[in-house]
Design an enzyme around this catalytic site. Structure first.
Site, mmCIF file in Angstrom:
data_model
loop_
_atom_site.group_PDB
_atom_site.id
_atom_site.type_symbol
_atom_site.label_atom_id
_atom_site.label_comp_id
_atom_site.label_asym_id
_atom_site.label_seq_id
_atom_site.Cartn_x
_atom_site.Cartn_y
_atom_site.Cartn_z
ATOM 1 N N ALA A 64 8.843 7.650 -18.258
ATOM 2 C CA ALA A 64 7.486 6.764 -18.261
ATOM 3 C C ALA A 64 7.569 6.144 -16.976
ATOM 4 O O ALA A 64 8.591 5.702 -16.163
ATOM 5 C CB ALA A 64 7.478 5.732 -19.321
ATOM 6 N N GLY A 107 11.109 9.162 -21.137
ATOM 7 C CA GLY A 107 9.719 9.637 -21.692
ATOM 8 C C GLY A 107 9.578 11.312 -21.361
ATOM 9 O O GLY A 107 9.088 11.834 -22.241
ATOM 10 N N GLU A 110 11.579 12.549 -23.969
ATOM 11 C CA GLU A 110 10.524 12.443 -25.238
ATOM 12 C C GLU A 110 9.540 13.615 -25.319
ATOM 13 O O GLU A 110 9.225 14.058 -26.293
ATOM 14 C CB GLU A 110 10.348 11.201 -25.405
ATOM 15 C CG GLU A 110 11.311 10.235 -25.509
ATOM 16 C CD GLU A 110 10.980 8.670 -25.471
ATOM 17 O OE1 GLU A 110 10.620 8.398 -24.272
ATOM 18 O OE2 GLU A 110 10.763 7.983 -26.513
ATOM 19 N N GLU A 130 16.823 4.477 -21.056
ATOM 20 C CA GLU A 130 15.909 3.283 -20.967
ATOM 21 C C GLU A 130 16.906 1.970 -21.112
ATOM 22 O O GLU A 130 16.527 0.842 -20.779
ATOM 23 C CB GLU A 130 14.908 3.140 -22.274
ATOM 24 C CG GLU A 130 13.982 4.374 -22.078
ATOM 25 C CD GLU A 130 14.254 5.544 -22.775
ATOM 26 O OE1 GLU A 130 15.440 6.021 -22.930
ATOM 27 O OE2 GLU A 130 13.022 6.447 -22.779
HETATM 28 C C1 HXC Z 1 8.517 5.490 -11.654
HETATM 29 C C2 HXC Z 1 9.930 6.793 -10.550
HETATM 30 C C3 HXC Z 1 10.571 7.096 -11.813
HETATM 31 C C4 HXC Z 1 10.001 6.485 -12.916
HETATM 32 C C5 HXC Z 1 11.429 8.243 -10.268
HETATM 33 N N1 HXC Z 1 10.706 7.453 -9.580
HETATM 34 N N2 HXC Z 1 11.767 7.892 -11.681
HETATM 35 N N3 HXC Z 1 8.827 5.873 -10.477
HETATM 36 N N4 HXC Z 1 8.979 5.790 -12.988
HETATM 37 N N5 HXC Z 1 10.330 6.897 -14.125
HETATM 38 C C6 HXC Z 1 10.377 7.679 -8.358
HETATM 39 C C7 HXC Z 1 11.403 6.853 -7.134
HETATM 40 O O1 HXC Z 1 10.898 5.335 -7.649
HETATM 41 C C8 HXC Z 1 11.128 7.274 -6.081
HETATM 42 O O2 HXC Z 1 10.114 6.740 -5.484
HETATM 43 C C9 HXC Z 1 10.892 8.810 -6.407
HETATM 44 O O3 HXC Z 1 10.346 8.962 -7.450
HETATM 45 C C10 HXC Z 1 12.140 9.565 -6.053
HETATM 46 O O4 HXC Z 1 12.991 9.217 -6.982
HETATM 47 P P1 HXC Z 1 14.616 8.668 -6.297
HETATM 48 O O5 HXC Z 1 14.931 7.737 -7.269
HETATM 49 O O6 HXC Z 1 14.624 8.399 -5.108
HETATM 50 O O7 HXC Z 1 15.181 10.197 -6.607
HETATM 51 P P2 HXC Z 1 16.902 10.316 -6.994
HETATM 52 O O8 HXC Z 1 17.794 9.473 -6.344
HETATM 53 O O9 HXC Z 1 17.030 11.806 -6.536
HETATM 54 O O10 HXC Z 1 17.134 9.886 -8.166
HETATM 55 C C11 HXC Z 1 16.393 10.628 -9.494
HETATM 56 C C12 HXC Z 1 16.565 9.914 -10.873
HETATM 57 C C13 HXC Z 1 15.946 8.507 -10.648
HETATM 58 C C14 HXC Z 1 18.060 9.811 -11.245
HETATM 59 C C15 HXC Z 1 15.856 10.625 -11.802
HETATM 60 O O11 HXC Z 1 14.881 8.513 -10.051
HETATM 61 C C16 HXC Z 1 16.053 7.944 -11.826
HETATM 62 O O12 HXC Z 1 17.045 7.352 -12.358
HETATM 63 N N6 HXC Z 1 14.614 7.681 -12.216
HETATM 64 C C17 HXC Z 1 14.406 6.757 -13.681
HETATM 65 C C18 HXC Z 1 14.933 7.381 -14.791
HETATM 66 C C19 HXC Z 1 14.574 6.601 -15.880
HETATM 67 O O13 HXC Z 1 15.052 5.377 -16.197
HETATM 68 N N7 HXC Z 1 13.536 7.035 -17.053
HETATM 69 C C20 HXC Z 1 13.373 6.369 -17.900
HETATM 70 C C21 HXC Z 1 11.943 5.402 -17.496
HETATM 71 S S1 HXC Z 1 11.588 4.557 -19.097
HETATM 72 P P3 HXC Z 1 9.846 6.206 -3.910
HETATM 73 O O14 HXC Z 1 8.530 5.560 -3.811
HETATM 74 O O15 HXC Z 1 11.109 5.265 -3.861
HETATM 75 O O16 HXC Z 1 10.128 7.517 -3.079
HETATM 76 C C22 HXC Z 1 10.806 5.586 -19.969
HETATM 77 C C23 HXC Z 1 10.210 5.223 -21.597
HETATM 78 C C24 HXC Z 1 10.281 3.745 -21.613
HETATM 79 O O17 HXC Z 1 10.723 6.797 -19.926
HETATM 80 C C25 HXC Z 1 9.884 3.115 -22.955
HETATM 81 C C26 HXC Z 1 9.645 1.930 -23.069
HETATM 82 C C27 HXC Z 1 8.969 1.135 -23.660
#
Ligand code: HXC
Length: 264
Positions: A64, A107, A110, A130
């Protein structure tokens, strides 16, 4: 504003590609709305028999959209019933195959589990990170993952937030097949074409029956399946499928659709 998804057609199969590559296909509300509307339209289109959902080489979807959620209050979340829209994607009555390369996290993982099954590339990565953000899965991840791969491994993933590789995901039953990265979409498209060639009614009821196994006790589920099985004997596809077998020829399930497409 660019489209957040791209749709292409190959015969009776639709390929839907998530298209926010700069954000690793992070699933914001606008993307969810576009994807749900497209999926419901495909489900209603009798010339489409299955869809493949994919992302980019680097990410199926990294979760997400954290930026969109970061400032929300609990009241906002409840008021807008955040993520409820995804129930409509899961419920849409069309076979959905997830074709996964790269990250399928939070997400993203999911959504993979909302699909009927997944085909992953060797380099795919799955996880529910998460907990590292101070929250938990909110799109069904604790429920669908536990049913799919069991309590122990689901707890491991949801409590540690660690990432699982494709080979482990295959062993666990989170994905149906693992293939070389470059073959993920073509393999999923071939599987979707096979599904789409079958009887639409039989495919629909097979999906419904398998999905019910996650909800019903065994005895009730077996009776439910039998009622659907009996119902298919009222379809011309059952006549055609069995006649084709006995006449040693391929079944022709979609001739009326094809005639309609030609404007006949
Ligand atoms: C918003 C995201 C994102 C996300 C990546 N980006 N994941 N933006 N939401 N979930 C964006 C980064 O901010 C970055 O933007 C660009 O995409 C590239 O990501 P990087 O982190 O620079 O890439 P990398 O170093 O290769 O790392 C990849 C990654 C990392 C390991 C996948 O991006 C990551 O950990 N992402 C988050 C994963 C996560 O926590 N997902 C769960 C979300 S919560 P910029 O602008 O800096 O270039 C969820 C459910 C929530 O899904 C439910 C709660 C109610």
């Amino acid at each position: 504003m660019p489209n957040l998804i791209e749709i292409t057609r190959e015969g009776r199969v639709a390929l839907v590609r998530l298209n926010r590559p700069a954000q690793l296909n992070a699933l914001n509300l606008a993307l969810a709305e576009e994807l749900v509307a497209a999926t419901e339209a495909l489900a209603a289109d009798r010339s489409v028999g299955a869809m493949v959902l994919t992302g980019s080489d680097k990410a199926f979807a990294a979760g997400a959209d954290i930026a969109e959620m970061a400032d929300k209050s609990a009241e906002d979340m409840v008021e807008r019933d955040f993520f409820a829209i995804w129930d409509r994607f899961a419920a849409a009555r069309i076979p959905k195959i997830a074709a996964v390369n790269g990250y399928a996290l939070g997400g993203g993982c999911e959504v993979v589990m909302m699909c009927d099954f997944a085909i992953a590339g060797e380099g795919a990565r799955f996880g529910q990170p998460e907990v590292r953000l101070g929250v938990i899965a909110g799109m069904g991840g604790t429920q669908r993952m536990t049913r799919l791969i069991g309590r122990s491994l689901a707890m491991d993933l949801h409590l540690t937030g660690r990432t699982m590789r494709a080979d482990e995901a295959l062993r666990a039953g989170l994905v149906a097949r693992v293939v070389p990265d470059a073959e993920v979409v073509s393999t999923a498209m071939a599987a979707a074409a096979e599904i789409a060639a079958h009887s639409r009614a039989a495919v629909r009821l097979a999906r419904e029956a398998v999905a019910k196994a996650e909800e019903l006790p065994l005895g009730e589920g077996v009776r439910y399946e039998r009622a659907l099985f009996h119902r298919l004997f009222g379809t011309k596809d059952q006549r055609e499928g069995m006649a084709a077998f006995l006449e040693k020829r391929p079944a022709r399930f979609h001739e009326p659709d094809e005639a309609a497409e030609r404007g006949a």
